[in-house]
Design an enzyme around this catalytic site. Structure first.
Site, PDB file in Angstrom:
ATOM      1  N   VAL A 120      17.066  -0.959  -7.085  1.00  0.00           N
ATOM      2  CA  VAL A 120      17.626   0.040  -8.423  1.00  0.00           C
ATOM      3  C   VAL A 120      16.526   0.713  -8.876  1.00  0.00           C
ATOM      4  O   VAL A 120      15.811  -0.008  -9.580  1.00  0.00           O
ATOM      5  CB  VAL A 120      18.629  -0.700  -9.315  1.00  0.00           C
ATOM      6  CG1 VAL A 120      19.092   0.319 -10.280  1.00  0.00           C
ATOM      7  CG2 VAL A 120      20.125  -1.219  -8.463  1.00  0.00           C
ATOM      8  N   PRO A 121      16.018   1.718  -8.517  1.00  0.00           N
ATOM      9  CA  PRO A 121      14.703   2.236  -8.550  1.00  0.00           C
ATOM     10  C   PRO A 121      14.501   2.601  -9.951  1.00  0.00           C
ATOM     11  O   PRO A 121      14.091   4.017  -9.910  1.00  0.00           O
ATOM     12  CB  PRO A 121      14.716   3.278  -7.443  1.00  0.00           C
ATOM     13  CG  PRO A 121      16.150   3.814  -7.326  1.00  0.00           C
ATOM     14  CD  PRO A 121      17.098   2.598  -7.675  1.00  0.00           C
ATOM     15  N   CYS A 122      14.215   1.922 -10.669  1.00  0.00           N
ATOM     16  CA  CYS A 122      13.925   2.216 -12.251  1.00  0.00           C
ATOM     17  C   CYS A 122      12.322   2.576 -12.194  1.00  0.00           C
ATOM     18  O   CYS A 122      12.041   3.410 -12.972  1.00  0.00           O
ATOM     19  CB  CYS A 122      14.225   1.168 -13.191  1.00  0.00           C
ATOM     20  SG  CYS A 122      13.415  -0.374 -12.539  1.00  0.00           S
ATOM     21  N   HIS A 123      11.635   2.331 -11.184  1.00  0.00           N
ATOM     22  CA  HIS A 123      10.387   2.706 -11.218  1.00  0.00           C
ATOM     23  C   HIS A 123      10.078   4.201 -10.813  1.00  0.00           C
ATOM     24  O   HIS A 123       9.001   4.635 -11.182  1.00  0.00           O
ATOM     25  CB  HIS A 123       9.628   1.883  -9.772  1.00  0.00           C
ATOM     26  CG  HIS A 123      10.013   2.164  -8.600  1.00  0.00           C
ATOM     27  ND1 HIS A 123      11.013   1.495  -8.188  1.00  0.00           N
ATOM     28  CD2 HIS A 123       9.651   3.075  -7.509  1.00  0.00           C
ATOM     29  CE1 HIS A 123      11.433   1.894  -6.693  1.00  0.00           C
ATOM     30  NE2 HIS A 123      10.579   2.962  -6.360  1.00  0.00           N
ATOM     31  N   ARG A 124      11.244   4.803 -10.515  1.00  0.00           N
ATOM     32  CA  ARG A 124      11.079   6.365 -10.232  1.00  0.00           C
ATOM     33  C   ARG A 124      11.371   7.138 -11.698  1.00  0.00           C
ATOM     34  O   ARG A 124      11.492   8.309 -11.687  1.00  0.00           O
ATOM     35  CB  ARG A 124      12.234   6.837  -9.308  1.00  0.00           C
ATOM     36  CG  ARG A 124      11.959   6.229  -7.913  1.00  0.00           C
ATOM     37  CD  ARG A 124      12.849   6.571  -6.974  1.00  0.00           C
ATOM     38  NE  ARG A 124      12.817   5.951  -5.787  1.00  0.00           N
ATOM     39  CZ  ARG A 124      13.604   5.874  -4.723  1.00  0.00           C
ATOM     40  NH1 ARG A 124      15.055   6.039  -4.868  1.00  0.00           N
ATOM     41  NH2 ARG A 124      13.541   4.972  -3.857  1.00  0.00           N
TER      42      ARG A 124
END
Length: 173
Positions: free
Chosen positions: A141-145
């Site tokens: 779940v790409p919270c790094h984006r």
């Protein structure tokens, strides 16, 4: 599989790929946790105790092989989206935010206010930030984006170095 005390069993494994060492965990329903890069088992066990109090943690690399394979494919640049099932444990709002994160295209970034607008809650920027910070399944779940409005790197449970490495990995592919 339920244990004798009717608690959900959490299966875990240490995923090692090049310089990456991540604890991952799943229930029978799906991936529930991806840890920070090179962090200790305490990060996983502390999270599990908060989200699944009293549930047994059982090391089982076999049960996690499909999840680990998709994460390794991501690191190798062969996967841009994850198809594994998730077993989120958050509030309705948090799950709404986490689902919105999954809509951010590979290699792109969005701001916290972009996410708040996407879920039709433009005044909830701080709450969106808190929900993103509570994301239990890093990378997948790409919270790094999610970055600051001016494009700056902002907080990340895995640390800013890990966030930067993930964004760089996506830019190179």
């Amino acid at each position: 599989m339920k244990s004798q005390n009717n608690k959900t069993t959490i299966y875990w494994s240490l995923l090692s790929y090049k310089d990456w060492n991540l604890y991952i965990a799943a229930t029978d329903k799906g991936l529930c946790y991806v840890g920070s890069q090179n962090n200790s088992f305490k990060e996983l066990s502390g999270w599990a105790e908060k989200k699944f109090p009293g549930s047994p943690l059982e090391e089982d690399a076999e049960k996690l092989v499909h999840y680990a394979a998709e994460i390794m494919e991501y690191f190798e640049g062969k996967r841009k989206n994850f198809s594994v099932p998730f077993d989120y444990h958050g509030t309705e709002f948090q799950v709404e935010v986490w689902n919105a994160l999954c809509e951010i295209p590979f290699g792109e970034t969005k701001s916290y206010s972009d996410i708040a607008n996407y879920i039709n809650k433009p005044a909830a920027v701080r709450a969106v930030g808190a929900a993103i910070g509570a994301n239990p399944v890093l990378i997948t779940v790409p919270c790094h984006r999610v970055v600051g409005k001016n494009g700056s790197l902002t907080g990340y449970r895995g640390g800013l170095e890990m966030k930067e490495q993930l964004l760089d990995l996506e830019r190179r592919i």
